[in-house]
Design an enzyme around this catalytic site. Structure first.
Site, mmCIF file in Angstrom:
data_model
loop_
_atom_site.group_PDB
_atom_site.id
_atom_site.type_symbol
_atom_site.label_atom_id
_atom_site.label_comp_id
_atom_site.label_asym_id
_atom_site.label_seq_id
_atom_site.Cartn_x
_atom_site.Cartn_y
_atom_site.Cartn_z
ATOM 1 N N THR A 1 1.336 -1.980 0.256
ATOM 2 C CA THR A 1 0.525 -0.244 0.157
ATOM 3 C C THR A 1 1.024 1.477 0.275
ATOM 4 O O THR A 1 0.468 2.411 -0.128
ATOM 5 C CB THR A 1 -1.181 -0.146 1.144
ATOM 6 O OG1 THR A 1 0.236 -0.228 2.382
ATOM 7 C CG2 THR A 1 -1.427 -1.274 1.093
ATOM 8 N N LYS A 2 1.899 1.326 -0.241
ATOM 9 C CA LYS A 2 3.287 2.180 -0.211
ATOM 10 C C LYS A 2 3.639 3.118 -1.285
ATOM 11 O O LYS A 2 2.065 2.634 -2.750
ATOM 12 C CB LYS A 2 4.161 2.052 0.116
ATOM 13 C CG LYS A 2 4.669 0.754 1.504
ATOM 14 C CD LYS A 2 4.343 1.770 2.937
ATOM 15 C CE LYS A 2 3.457 1.758 3.917
ATOM 16 N NZ LYS A 2 4.439 0.392 4.733
#
Ligand SMILES: *Cc1c(COP(=O)(O)O)cnc(C)c1O
Length: 382
Positions: free
Chosen positions: A185-186
């Protein structure tokens, strides 16, 4: 409405055909593990940050941990950090055998407070790990002033993005090293991955050895030319990033600033919509800072937070909590005897925070849907 009717996902990655093609190219080649593509990515990341070296690893957790190991930080040593973070930050201090010392954060940003850091320093303090929360850099100039004259290592948890800048400073510039995450999710992602970036080539070499068992030659050196014997120089770990995963990052790095600008535009819309709404607040970005805008969080009254999370999901909006204060999680509370009241600001933020969808692929309609759901939910706060 149930979660099956979800209208807006909390997160969707922004991988493109370019990235898929790079992965396919590696899959069809001879070499899958850490080799030329990882090296290409490392060079690109170091250049983007204006630093000398980058070492790609399996995670930011590994990068932080191996940085502590490479600096010989362990039993008897104290490492100061923030309770307003993901558990990886303080867990690596424990894994190294050192003692995490939490200090409180600033009320308007949630970032580690340099004055609190200064007050917590003892003869045993070996390092400080600030976290650039949501992509907003901690005050690195102030932290550097506090640490440099005492010989304390500054290690940046920059998991929330290489895009962060503040007061003309980039991650890795005023520290021993900055560590990044390429978790699913970065802002920059290959599913699972991380890197350490530093101006200290010796540290980079040591971390590079630690990432593959302490071996003197890596796989590319051992197998791509004529076979060479290798030696084991120190007791290392296994935390390298393979070329298959690095392949996803090489082209993404070229889009890093344009994707950051897309997230910034979405944040501006959220901020405009949520200003002057009773009971609704959000962390501030200081003048002179560019946030990577990894996460957009709103702060709601503590007594309404869990209900707001439920209601937003009923409206089909994906949500998360980043973060509840680490020292109050069971393991830390039990092991160290922390109680409510230990770090009032971090606890207050942890009780009030709620993260909204934020990624380049979010459409205008989706942003509108998030805004109207939040405004609807906020009616009960007034
Ligand atoms: C995601 C995250 C980490 C850990 O990253 P991994 O790559 O999953 O190990 C560390 N610190 C913070 C603040 C994070 O958000």
């Amino acid at each position: 409405m149930t979660s099956a009717d979800k209208k807006v996902e909390f997160y969707r990655h922004s991988l493109q055909d370019d990235d898929v093609a790079e992965v396919e190219r590696v899959l069809r080649s001879l070499f899958l593990t850490t080799g030329p593509v990882t090296k290409e990515f490392e060079e690109g990341l170091a250049e983007y940050l204006g630093r000398k070296s980058a070492v790609a690893m399996s995670s930011c957790t590994s990068a932080l941990f191996l940085c502590l190991k490479a600096l010989d930080i362990g039993p008897g040593d104290e490492v100061i950090t923030t309770p307003m973070t993901f558990i990886a930050t303080s867990n690596v201090i424990l894994h190294a055998g050192a003692t995490p010392v939490f200090v409180d954060v600033e009320p308007d940003t949630g970032l580690i407070d340099p004055q609190e850091v200064q007050a917590a320093i003892t003869d045993k303090t070996r390092a400080v790990i600030p976290v650039h929360l949501y992509g907003h850099m901690a005050d690195m100039r102030a932290l550097h002033d506090v640490c440099a004259k005492r010989g304390i290592a500054l290690i940046e948890d920059a998991a929330h993005g290489p895009e962060s800048r503040r007061d003309g400073v980039a991650p890795g510039e005023l520290s021993v090293a900055a560590c990044f995450s390429f978790y699913a999710t970065k802002t920059l992602t290959c599913g699972e991955g991380g890197a350490l970036v530093t101006d200290n080539n010796e540290l980079a070499d040591r971390v590079r050895k630690f990432r593959t068992h302490g071996m003197s030659k890596d796989a590319a050196q051992r197998y791509t030319g004529r076979y060479q014997h290798w030696d084991m120089e120190l007791l290392g770990y296994k935390a390298n990033l393979p070329d298959v995963l690095s392949a996803m990052l090489v082209k993404q790095l070229g889009r890093i600033d344009s994707q950051c600008a897309q997230r910034e535009a979405i944040c501006k819309r959220y901020e405009a919509a949520f200003s002057d709404v009773p009971g609704l607040d959000f962390p501030k970005v200081r003048d002179g800072a560019r946030s990577s805008r990894h996460l957009f969080t709103i702060w709601v009254p503590a007594e309404h937070r869990d209900e707001a999370l439920a209601q937003l999901q009923d409206y089909g909006i994906g949500v998360a909590v980043n973060y509840r204060a680490v020292h109050l999680l069971s393991y830390y509370a039990k092991t160290f005897g922390y109680k409510r009241g230990a770090f009032l600001v971090a606890e207050s933020i942890g009780d009030r925070t709620l993260s909204l969808p934020l990624y380049p692929g979010l459409s205008d309609d989706e942003v509108d849907a998030v805004v109207s759901a939040v405004l609807e939910v906020a009616k009960s706060f007034a």
